[in-house]
Design a protein around this motif. Structure first.
Motif, short mmCIF file in Angstrom:
data_model
loop_
_atom_site.label_atom_id
_atom_site.label_comp_id
_atom_site.label_asym_id
_atom_site.label_seq_id
_atom_site.Cartn_x
_atom_site.Cartn_y
_atom_site.Cartn_z
N MET A 39 40.25 29.92 20.35
CA MET A 39 41.42 30.81 21.10
C MET A 39 41.05 30.88 22.64
O MET A 39 42.00 30.67 23.45
N PHE A 40 40.11 31.70 22.79
CA PHE A 40 39.69 31.75 24.39
C PHE A 40 38.26 31.09 24.42
O PHE A 40 37.41 31.33 23.41
N PRO A 41 38.26 30.32 25.51
CA PRO A 41 36.70 29.85 25.78
C PRO A 41 35.62 30.89 25.79
O PRO A 41 35.87 31.72 26.53
N GLY A 42 34.68 30.71 25.16
CA GLY A 42 33.65 31.59 25.12
C GLY A 42 33.96 33.00 24.28
O GLY A 42 33.16 33.80 24.59
N GLY A 43 35.07 33.25 23.53
CA GLY A 43 35.22 34.27 22.85
C GLY A 43 36.32 34.88 23.34
O GLY A 43 37.30 34.64 23.92
N ALA A 44 36.42 36.40 22.99
CA ALA A 44 37.61 37.32 23.32
C ALA A 44 37.75 37.69 24.72
O ALA A 44 36.43 37.29 25.34
N PRO A 45 38.65 37.76 25.40
CA PRO A 45 38.69 37.79 26.67
C PRO A 45 38.26 39.33 27.09
O PRO A 45 38.13 40.22 26.20
N ASP A 46 37.81 39.12 28.28
CA ASP A 46 37.23 40.58 28.85
C ASP A 46 38.22 41.50 29.39
O ASP A 46 38.84 41.21 30.36
N LEU A 47 38.52 42.57 28.57
CA LEU A 47 39.37 43.47 28.84
C LEU A 47 39.62 44.13 30.26
O LEU A 47 40.60 44.22 30.83
N GLN A 48 38.23 44.35 30.62
CA GLN A 48 38.10 44.92 31.90
C GLN A 48 38.61 44.29 33.06
O GLN A 48 39.33 44.37 34.01
N GLN A 49 37.93 42.88 32.83
CA GLN A 49 38.51 41.92 33.89
C GLN A 49 40.05 41.61 33.96
O GLN A 49 40.47 41.57 34.88
N LEU A 50 40.60 41.49 32.75
CA LEU A 50 42.24 41.50 32.59
C LEU A 50 42.85 42.59 33.36
O LEU A 50 43.78 42.42 34.06
N MET A 51 42.23 43.91 33.12
CA MET A 51 42.80 44.91 33.93
C MET A 51 42.75 44.71 35.19
O MET A 51 43.65 45.31 35.88
N GLN A 52 41.51 44.43 35.86
CA GLN A 52 41.26 44.24 37.28
C GLN A 52 42.27 43.35 37.75
O GLN A 52 42.70 43.56 39.10
N GLN A 53 42.42 42.06 37.05
CA GLN A 53 43.33 41.19 37.75
C GLN A 53 44.80 41.55 37.62
O GLN A 53 45.78 41.35 38.51
N ALA A 54 45.23 42.49 36.47
CA ALA A 54 46.53 42.96 36.40
C ALA A 54 46.64 43.84 37.80
O ALA A 54 47.85 44.03 38.20
N GLN A 55 45.70 44.77 37.87
CA GLN A 55 45.91 45.66 39.02
C GLN A 55 45.82 44.95 40.33
O GLN A 55 46.82 45.45 41.31
N GLN A 56 45.18 43.88 40.49
CA GLN A 56 45.21 43.04 41.86
C GLN A 56 46.75 42.62 42.08
O GLN A 56 47.33 42.76 43.10
N MET A 57 47.22 42.25 40.94
CA MET A 57 48.48 41.54 41.12
C MET A 57 49.33 42.35 41.26
O MET A 57 50.31 42.15 42.01
N GLN A 58 49.46 43.64 40.66
CA GLN A 58 50.32 44.68 41.07
C GLN A 58 50.38 45.05 42.49
O GLN A 58 51.39 45.32 43.14
N GLN A 59 49.10 45.20 42.90
CA GLN A 59 48.82 45.63 44.45
C GLN A 59 49.47 44.29 45.40
O GLN A 59 50.21 44.68 46.47
N GLN A 60 49.45 43.23 44.92
CA GLN A 60 49.84 41.95 45.62
C GLN A 60 51.58 42.04 45.56
O GLN A 60 52.21 42.02 46.73
N VAL A 61 52.16 42.41 44.44
CA VAL A 61 53.61 42.79 44.21
C VAL A 61 54.12 43.89 45.18
O VAL A 61 55.05 43.43 45.97
N MET A 62 53.46 44.73 45.25
CA MET A 62 53.71 45.82 45.92
C MET A 62 53.83 45.58 47.28
O MET A 62 54.87 45.99 48.33
#
Length: 111
Positions: free
Chosen positions: A1-24
């Motif tokens: 499913m995901f290489p190396g196991g489950a995705p790092d939720l904190q990392q996903l949240m940081q990426q989402a926050q960065q993307m939101q800042q870029q969109v804004m």
């Protein structure tokens, strides 16, 4: 499913926050950029922000014929539509790369 196991939720949240800042930031930039559409070979021009706000309409005196108001009205509508098209293209150009990463860029399942 995901290489190396489950995705790092904190990392996903940081990426989402960065993307939101870029969109804004991109949206804010769009409101300061302007495009100008025209009709009738430049007899009528319309200026619009990348956010879609109409800021100016310019009509050449050569376009004004008191006996043919309909043509002038059509030229104004055409110039505003042209400016709207250009504003949409500008927005797609600025926002497209950011929005294109929403699915696969976050490593979400099914993307």
């Amino acid at each position: 499913m995901f290489p190396g196991g489950a995705p790092d939720l904190q990392q996903l949240m940081q990426q989402a926050q960065q993307m939101q800042q870029q969109v804004m930031a991109a949206r804010a930039e769009l409101t300061s950029e302007e495009v100008t559409g025209s009709a009738g070979g430049g007899l009528v021009t319309a200026t619009m922000t990348g956010g879609g706000e109409l800021t100016a309409v310019t009509i050449s005196p050569a376009a004004v014929d008191p006996d043919d108001i309909e043509t002038l009205q059509d030229l104004v509508v055409a110039a505003v539509r042209d400016a709207g098209r250009l504003a949409n293209e500008l927005a797609a150009d600025r926002m497209g790369p950011l929005m294109g990463g929403l699915g696969g860029g976050l490593g979400l399942p099914g993307a």
